[in-house]
Design an enzyme around this catalytic site. Structure first.
Site, short mmCIF file in Angstrom:
data_model
loop_
_atom_site.label_atom_id
_atom_site.label_comp_id
_atom_site.label_asym_id
_atom_site.label_seq_id
_atom_site.Cartn_x
_atom_site.Cartn_y
_atom_site.Cartn_z
N ARG A 249 -7.68 -11.57 6.19
CA ARG A 249 -6.34 -11.97 6.63
C ARG A 249 -6.20 -11.83 8.14
O ARG A 249 -6.68 -10.85 8.72
CB ARG A 249 -5.26 -11.11 5.96
CG ARG A 249 -5.15 -11.29 4.47
CD ARG A 249 -3.91 -10.56 3.94
NE ARG A 249 -3.94 -10.47 2.49
CZ ARG A 249 -4.02 -9.32 1.81
NH1 ARG A 249 -4.05 -8.16 2.45
NH2 ARG A 249 -4.05 -9.34 0.50
N HIS B 235 0.84 -1.22 0.00
CA HIS B 235 0.00 0.00 0.00
C HIS B 235 0.87 1.26 0.00
O HIS B 235 0.43 2.33 0.42
CB HIS B 235 -0.91 0.09 1.25
CG HIS B 235 -1.97 -0.97 1.36
ND1 HIS B 235 -2.24 -1.61 2.55
CD2 HIS B 235 -2.81 -1.49 0.44
CE1 HIS B 235 -3.22 -2.47 2.37
NE2 HIS B 235 -3.58 -2.43 1.09
#
Ligand code: ADP
Length: 398
Positions: free
Chosen positions: A242, A181
């Site tokens: 996750r 990211h």
């Protein structure tokens, strides 16, 4: 300059055309089910053309790019007359390893280097490269730039990126924290500084990118000094599906109990864990809050575990930077979910932060959500990874 931004996955391809002079999106869309059957969704944003989805055979990525270029130049729905009006193509590349510390103009050497680090992101990098090769074939004279998810984090010091495992694993296999990211963390940390009328060099910023995938970064005086994702995007925060951080011994334990191998367990940790796995409800925060409001205790627990982890990282990164001036919430949950932000903010009183409940009632727009007398400022600051890619591309080719 008009920049075509391409985010290419193994069976899908997202695209946008952005005019960097105005930051306006002219057109955007998505090719799906590439190599399976195929569909293209196209939207002429400039003329409010509405979304148009067409089922069409897309045998490979080259066909996908050619459909995109046809749509962009179409006499009725297009936003450009000819491909000459595209000044450059910006490609999102997931993993740059240690080779790429910033965006680069793509040439044969760069393609080879991206290929070399592909075993660090075996699902993503080869797919990203197919997009590069397809554009190269169809627009041979248009410059292309690679923008890496990992690049912004390359300024981390060794103490932040080294795992305490035998050093030879780093020397031989480059096992370390890379972080992801990065385009978003870079964009938000720079934009918030500009918004506050400051230089990034004057600020200690914590960016909380909270989407389906989620990560936090510590940005000290304009440079990333730590981030929560690791060798892969599995480490760190609790995410949609996750697990984030856990005791690595859990892997062997689940493998034994469930008769799975390591990759079978990793599949569970990547795809069936996080708030989805904990709640049994959904990976989507709208569903989790609905569940909690209806009395679902597991949904409530998932939200608590999620927020507690974010708060712990904010504490850790405040320590890592010896202070913090501004904390930003961004991405799907960070931008759109006041209640989840409030859950995290509940832990931040020790920093002299108080939530401004009224100001926090915003979605998708810039807002200061800490009270005026808070010592550390907290903002909602929408990310825009496509615009960031377009700007980085323009900066290299202008
Ligand atoms: P990614 O890019 O990782 O797929 P996004 O940043 O787009 O994820 O975030 C998607 C997530 O944002 C959704 O799964 C959902 O949990 C959350 N989200 C989006 N809109 C809202 C909303 N209005 N309220 C609460 N959560 C939202």
């Amino acid at each position: 300059m008009n920049i075509l931004v391409i985010n290419c996955g193994s069976s899908s391809l997202k695209f946008q055309v952005i005019d960097t002079e105005t930051s306006n999106v002219l057109a955007k869309g998505l090719c799906e089910r590439i190599g399976i059957d195929g569909a293209i969704t196209y939207e002429n944003v400039r003329d409010n053309g509405g979304k148009n989805k067409k089922e069409v055979t897309i045998e490979d990525h080259k066909k996908a790019i050619s459909l995109v270029l046809d749509a962009l130049t179409d006499a009725e729905t297009g936003v450009i007359k000819s491909l000459d009006e595209i000044g450059a193509v910006g490609h999102r590349i997931v993993h740059g390893g240690e080779k790429f510390t910033s965006s680069v103009i793509i040439n044969d050497e760069v393609i080879e280097a991206i290929r070399e680090v592909s075993d660090l992101a075996p699902l993503h990098n080869p797919a990203n490269l197919t997009g590069v090769m397809a554009c190269k074939a169809l627009m041979p004279n248009t410059p292309m730039v690679g923008v890496f998810d990992t690049a912004f984090h390359q300024t981390m010091p060794a103490k932040a990126y080294m795992y305490a495992i035998p050093k030879s694993y780093y020397d031989e296999y480059k096992i370390r924290r890379y972080g992801f990211h990065g385009t978003s963390h870079s964009f938000v940390s720079k934009q918030i500084a500009a918004y506050l009328g400051k230089s990034p060099e004057d600020l200690k910023t914590i960016v909380c990118h909270l989407g389906n995938g989620a990560s936090v970064s510590a940005v000290k005086f304009g440079k990333c000094v730590d981030t929560s994702m690791g060798l892969t995007p599995l480490e760190g925060l609790v995410m949609g599906t996750r697990s984030g951080d856990l005791d690595p011994a859990v892997i062997e334990y689940i493998a034994g109990k469930e008769n799975l191998d390591a990759s079978g367990v990793l599949n569970i940790l990547n795809k069936k864990s996080g708030v989805q796995g904990l709640s049994g409800v959904s990976s989507d925060f709208r569903d989790l809050w609905k569940g909690k409001d209806e009395g679902n205790e597991d949904a409530a627990l998932a939200l608590d575990v999620w927020a507690y982890r974010v708060a712990k990282y904010i504490g850790a990164y405040t320590a890592a930077m010896n202070g913090v001036d501004v904390i930003c919430f961004t991405a799907g949950v960070g931008e759109n979910d006041p209640r989840s932000r409030a859950l995290v903010m509940d832990y931040l009183g020790y920093l002299g932060i108080t939530l401004d409940e009224e100001a926090n009632n915003v979605r998708g727009e810039i807002a200061e959500i800490s009270t005026k007398d808070s010592k550390v400022k907290v903002y909602v600051y929408p990310t825009n990874e496509e615009l960031a890619i377009a700007n980085e591309t323009y900066a290299l080719v202008k």
